[in-house]
Write a protein that holds these residues in place. Structure first.
Motif, PDB file in Angstrom:
ATOM      1  N   ASP A 109       7.807   7.837   3.125  1.00 19.23           N
ATOM      2  CA  ASP A 109       8.536   7.085   2.106  1.00 19.23           C
ATOM      3  C   ASP A 109       8.864   5.670   2.576  1.00 19.23           C
ATOM      4  OD1 ASP A 109       8.464   9.198   0.363  1.00 19.23           O
ATOM      5  OD2 ASP A 109      10.442   9.972   0.906  1.00 19.23           O
ATOM      6  N   ASP A 110       9.032   5.509   3.892  1.00 21.25           N
ATOM      7  CA  ASP A 110       9.365   4.184   4.417  1.00 21.25           C
ATOM      8  C   ASP A 110       8.247   3.171   4.205  1.00 21.25           C
ATOM      9  OD1 ASP A 110      11.801   5.077   5.232  1.00 21.25           O
ATOM     10  OD2 ASP A 110      11.250   5.355   7.341  1.00 21.25           O
ATOM     11  N   PHE A 111       7.034   3.644   3.914  1.00 19.74           N
ATOM     12  CA  PHE A 111       5.899   2.750   3.678  1.00 19.74           C
ATOM     13  C   PHE A 111       5.889   2.230   2.236  1.00 19.74           C
ATOM     14  CE2 PHE A 111       2.798   4.524   7.130  1.00 19.74           C
ATOM     15  CZ  PHE A 111       3.743   4.205   8.093  1.00 19.74           C
ATOM     16  N   LEU A 157       7.597   1.298  -5.661  1.00 19.94           N
ATOM     17  CA  LEU A 157       7.263   2.654  -5.199  1.00 19.94           C
ATOM     18  C   LEU A 157       5.809   2.773  -4.780  1.00 19.94           C
ATOM     19  CD1 LEU A 157       9.261   4.844  -7.782  1.00 19.94           C
ATOM     20  CD2 LEU A 157       9.996   3.948  -5.558  1.00 19.94           C
ATOM     21  N   GLU A 158       5.162   1.623  -4.530  1.00 17.93           N
ATOM     22  CA  GLU A 158       3.790   1.588  -4.043  1.00 17.93           C
ATOM     23  C   GLU A 158       3.787   1.284  -2.549  1.00 17.93           C
ATOM     24  OE1 GLU A 158       1.127   2.287  -5.860  1.00 17.93           O
ATOM     25  OE2 GLU A 158       2.243   2.529  -7.727  1.00 17.93           O
ATOM     26  N   ILE A 159       2.685   1.644  -1.869  1.00 15.93           N
ATOM     27  CA  ILE A 159       2.555   1.319  -0.455  1.00 15.93           C
ATOM     28  C   ILE A 159       2.583  -0.195  -0.287  1.00 15.93           C
ATOM     29  CG2 ILE A 159       1.096   1.514   1.595  1.00 15.93           C
ATOM     30  CD1 ILE A 159       2.352   4.112   0.662  1.00 15.93           C
ATOM     31  N   ALA A 208       6.190  -5.197  12.420  1.00 16.82           N
ATOM     32  CA  ALA A 208       6.105  -3.854  12.995  1.00 16.82           C
ATOM     33  C   ALA A 208       5.681  -2.841  11.932  1.00 16.82           C
ATOM     34  CB  ALA A 208       7.442  -3.455  13.603  1.00 16.82           C
ATOM     35  N   LEU A 209       6.346  -2.875  10.770  1.00 14.19           N
ATOM     36  CA  LEU A 209       6.016  -1.933   9.701  1.00 14.19           C
ATOM     37  C   LEU A 209       4.614  -2.193   9.162  1.00 14.19           C
ATOM     38  CD1 LEU A 209       6.832   0.356   7.864  1.00 14.19           C
ATOM     39  CD2 LEU A 209       7.920  -1.292   6.337  1.00 14.19           C
ATOM     40  N   ARG A 210       4.243  -3.471   9.074  1.00 15.10           N
ATOM     41  CA  ARG A 210       2.904  -3.793   8.564  1.00 15.10           C
ATOM     42  C   ARG A 210       1.815  -3.215   9.465  1.00 15.10           C
ATOM     43  NH1 ARG A 210       1.055  -9.684   6.294  1.00 15.10           N
ATOM     44  NH2 ARG A 210      -1.017  -9.090   5.573  1.00 15.10           N
ATOM     45  N   SER A 211       2.009  -3.313  10.782  1.00 14.45           N
ATOM     46  CA  SER A 211       1.039  -2.751  11.724  1.00 14.45           C
ATOM     47  C   SER A 211       0.987  -1.234  11.620  1.00 14.45           C
ATOM     48  CB  SER A 211       1.389  -3.162  13.155  1.00 14.45           C
ATOM     49  OG  SER A 211       1.164  -4.533  13.349  1.00 14.45           O
ATOM     50  N   LEU A 220       0.037  17.253   9.669  1.00 16.12           N
ATOM     51  CA  LEU A 220       1.405  17.635   9.328  1.00 16.12           C
ATOM     52  C   LEU A 220       2.361  16.454   9.476  1.00 16.12           C
ATOM     53  CD1 LEU A 220       1.671  21.128  11.071  1.00 16.12           C
ATOM     54  CD2 LEU A 220       1.639  20.690   8.610  1.00 16.12           C
ATOM     55  N   SER A 221       2.139  15.635  10.498  1.00 18.73           N
ATOM     56  CA  SER A 221       3.045  14.514  10.768  1.00 18.73           C
ATOM     57  C   SER A 221       2.958  13.425   9.715  1.00 18.73           C
ATOM     58  CB  SER A 221       2.745  13.918  12.151  1.00 18.73           C
ATOM     59  OG  SER A 221       1.506  13.216  12.146  1.00 18.73           O
ATOM     60  N   LYS A 222       1.907  13.449   8.916  1.00 18.23           N
ATOM     61  CA  LYS A 222       1.747  12.432   7.881  1.00 18.23           C
ATOM     62  C   LYS A 222       2.402  12.818   6.558  1.00 18.23           C
ATOM     63  CE  LYS A 222      -2.484  10.151   9.491  1.00 18.23           C
ATOM     64  NZ  LYS A 222      -3.827   9.672   9.118  1.00 18.23           N
ATOM     65  N   ARG A 223       2.951  14.015   6.501  1.00 17.43           N
ATOM     66  CA  ARG A 223       3.527  14.474   5.232  1.00 17.43           C
ATOM     67  C   ARG A 223       4.804  13.735   4.878  1.00 17.43           C
ATOM     68  NH1 ARG A 223       2.765  21.108   5.312  1.00 17.43           N
ATOM     69  NH2 ARG A 223       0.490  21.095   4.986  1.00 17.43           N
ATOM     70  N   ASP A 224       5.820  13.869   5.710  1.00 12.70           N
ATOM     71  CA  ASP A 224       7.114  13.245   5.433  1.00 12.70           C
ATOM     72  C   ASP A 224       7.989  13.319   6.673  1.00 12.70           C
ATOM     73  OD1 ASP A 224       8.046  15.906   5.518  1.00 12.70           O
ATOM     74  OD2 ASP A 224       7.798  16.112   3.348  1.00 12.70           O
ATOM     75  N   SER A 225       9.160  12.724   6.574  1.00 12.52           N
ATOM     76  CA  SER A 225      10.088  12.679   7.698  1.00 12.52           C
ATOM     77  C   SER A 225      10.539  14.082   8.119  1.00 12.52           C
ATOM     78  CB  SER A 225      11.306  11.827   7.326  1.00 12.52           C
ATOM     79  OG  SER A 225      12.225  11.751   8.390  1.00 12.52           O
ATOM     80  N   ALA A 226      10.737  14.946   7.158  1.00 14.00           N
ATOM     81  CA  ALA A 226      11.181  16.307   7.466  1.00 14.00           C
ATOM     82  C   ALA A 226      10.146  17.046   8.296  1.00 14.00           C
ATOM     83  CB  ALA A 226      11.466  17.068   6.172  1.00 14.00           C
ATOM     84  N   SER A 227       8.884  16.841   7.977  1.00 13.93           N
ATOM     85  CA  SER A 227       7.811  17.489   8.738  1.00 13.93           C
ATOM     86  C   SER A 227       7.776  16.972  10.166  1.00 13.93           C
ATOM     87  CB  SER A 227       6.455  17.253   8.054  1.00 13.93           C
ATOM     88  OG  SER A 227       6.424  17.827   6.767  1.00 13.93           O
ATOM     89  N   ARG A 228       7.969  15.677  10.318  1.00 12.65           N
ATOM     90  CA  ARG A 228       7.958  15.101  11.673  1.00 12.65           C
ATOM     91  C   ARG A 228       9.170  15.591  12.480  1.00 12.65           C
ATOM     92  NH1 ARG A 228       5.888  10.923   8.551  1.00 12.65           N
ATOM     93  NH2 ARG A 228       7.892   9.886   8.234  1.00 12.65           N
ATOM     94  N   ARG A 229      10.296  15.729  11.817  1.00  9.01           N
ATOM     95  CA  ARG A 229      11.484  16.240  12.505  1.00  9.01           C
ATOM     96  C   ARG A 229      11.261  17.682  12.956  1.00  9.01           C
ATOM     97  NH1 ARG A 229      14.781  14.725   9.095  1.00  9.01           N
ATOM     98  NH2 ARG A 229      14.946  16.597   7.794  1.00  9.01           N
ATOM     99  N   LYS A 230      10.613  18.461  12.119  1.00  8.58           N
ATOM    100  CA  LYS A 230      10.326  19.854  12.470  1.00  8.58           C
ATOM    101  C   LYS A 230       9.392  19.921  13.668  1.00  8.58           C
ATOM    102  CE  LYS A 230       8.656  24.231  10.537  1.00  8.58           C
ATOM    103  NZ  LYS A 230       8.102  24.902   9.325  1.00  8.58           N
ATOM    104  N   LEU A 231       8.396  19.052  13.706  1.00 10.87           N
ATOM    105  CA  LEU A 231       7.471  19.017  14.836  1.00 10.87           C
ATOM    106  C   LEU A 231       8.196  18.644  16.120  1.00 10.87           C
ATOM    107  CD1 LEU A 231       4.304  17.266  13.304  1.00 10.87           C
ATOM    108  CD2 LEU A 231       4.605  19.678  13.874  1.00 10.87           C
TER     109      LEU A 231
END
Length: 372
Positions: free
Chosen positions: A7-9, A15-17, A64-67, A116-127
């Motif tokens: 979502d941060d992207f 609401l677009e990338i 940083a975000l652009r990269s 899995l890590s590309k799904r969302d923040s919750a998925s990354r937190r779970k990993l």
């Protein structure tokens, strides 16, 4: 299956990338086109916080975000496989940590974990909570398997670093040492991803100091600037240095590693990110002294004034102004190169910062105040 972007992207307005993320004075990031339309419509409040903004709000590029967005979108997600439709993160991590796991199994596990890590923040937190970080760092050891596993592991580590909550934790778990090793000894693609990870980790202020103080970290980035085989390596290295040099102590470190002549050559070759780093290094005495030692210094910035983007022009004007404040020679060279005429033309530029920097440089060349 479409790629699920963090979502941060996405721009909070469209609401677009985001293709050109910029930071508003409220601290929130928007796509430049969207926030500019908001401001052009007469709004002077942040769309998110509703807090008032200055009459002429600044839009600061979020490099940083652009990269991170660029690196994230470079490689599409692998096609889903039925047998891995709902992979268990703990099972995948166990494959990585098991000494008996064959290379192909580890590679497949990293592929699934990256997905899995590309799904969302919750998925990354779970990993992260499942122990993915230590498993991934273990895969970053350079061994007989070559760089394939390392590149996959770096890509996963980059995704895990996207969330601010993970950035300090990754550094605490020893990510910097493995990333620096990849910068020094990895393949070209590994080095580029490693530099992007440095940029991501350096978003958090405390990490800037930690990374800058780490042996070989800045030296490895400067070496990548000079010896990188891919233009992507050089750009990512410059972006990482830009992020790190916002911490003042790191500026002297970058200069002492010999970055200035390399950045000047890259700027002369048209790499605008190099000019942006120089505009930070010029704020320290050591940086200014090194720039003034470079033959044809003024010509490099004049070339960028004539051909660069608005951001590059802004940085070149600022850097020249700082140099002219402490050197009669640079002032004289600037006049000979026609900088005054160029600045006069830029007083009508659409960009407020370009106009302001051009005016400052005109006054500096006219009065030549000394920098103490």
């Amino acid at each position: 299956m479409a790629t699920q972007f963090p979502d941060d992207f996405k721009c909070p307005i469209s609401l677009e990338i985001m293709s050109d993320p910029v930071i508003l004075s409220s601290g929130h990031t928007f796509d430049r086109a969207s926030i500019q339309r908001w401001l052009d419509s007469g709004h002077r409040t942040c769309p998110i916080t509703k807090l008032p903004l200055p009459d002429q709000p600044s839009l600061i590029p979020n490099h940083a975000l652009r990269s991170l967005i660029s690196n994230f979108t470079r490689t599409p997600l692998p096609k889903p496989q039925l047998e891995h439709a709902n992979p268990n993160p703990q099972t995948l991590i166990s494959v990585l940590t098991s000494k008996s796991s064959p290379f192909e199994s580890k590679l497949e596990s990293l592929t699934q974990l990256t997905k899995l890590s590309k799904r969302d923040s919750a998925s990354r937190r779970k990993l992260t909570e499942s122990g993915a970080v230590s498993a991934v760092l273990n895969c970053l050891k350079i061994d007989s398997d070559g760089f394939t596993l390392q590149e996959k592991a770096l890509s996963l580590l980059l995704n895990l670093s996207l969330d601010d909550d993970n950035k300090v934790g990754l550094v605490a778990e020893g990510a910097v040492s493995r990333v620096v090793a990849a910068l020094r000894f990895g393949s070209p693609d590994c080095r580029a991803i490693a530099a992007t990870i440095i940029t991501s980790l350096a978003v958090v202020e405390v990490n800037k100091a930690t990374i800058g103080d780490y042996p070989y970290a800045i030296n490895a980035l400067v070496s990548l600037l000079q010896n990188g085989k891919l233009i992507r390596e050089k750009k990512e290295a410059a972006t990482a240095l830009y992020a790190l040099t916002s911490f003042p102590e790191n500026r002297k470190r970058v200069v002492s590693c010999g970055a200035v002549p390399i950045l000047m050559r890259l700027a002369d070759a048209g790499l605008e990110r190099a000019v942006e780093v120089l505009s930070i290094l010029v704020k320290c005495k050591e940086g200014r002294e090194e720039m003034m030692r470079v033959s044809g210094c003024v010509g490099v910035f004049v070339k960028m004034l004539k051909t660069g983007s608005s951001r590059a022009v802004q940085c070149s004007l600022f850097t020249l102004s700082c140099l002219c404040c402490c050197s009669q020679q640079i002032c004289g060279d600037s006049r000979k190169e026609g900088v005054l005429d160029i600045c006069m033309g830029l007083l009508e530029d659409d960009n407020e910062k370009v106009r302001r920097n051009a005016n400052n440089l005109i006054q500096t060349l006219s009065g030549n105040p000394s920098m103490q």
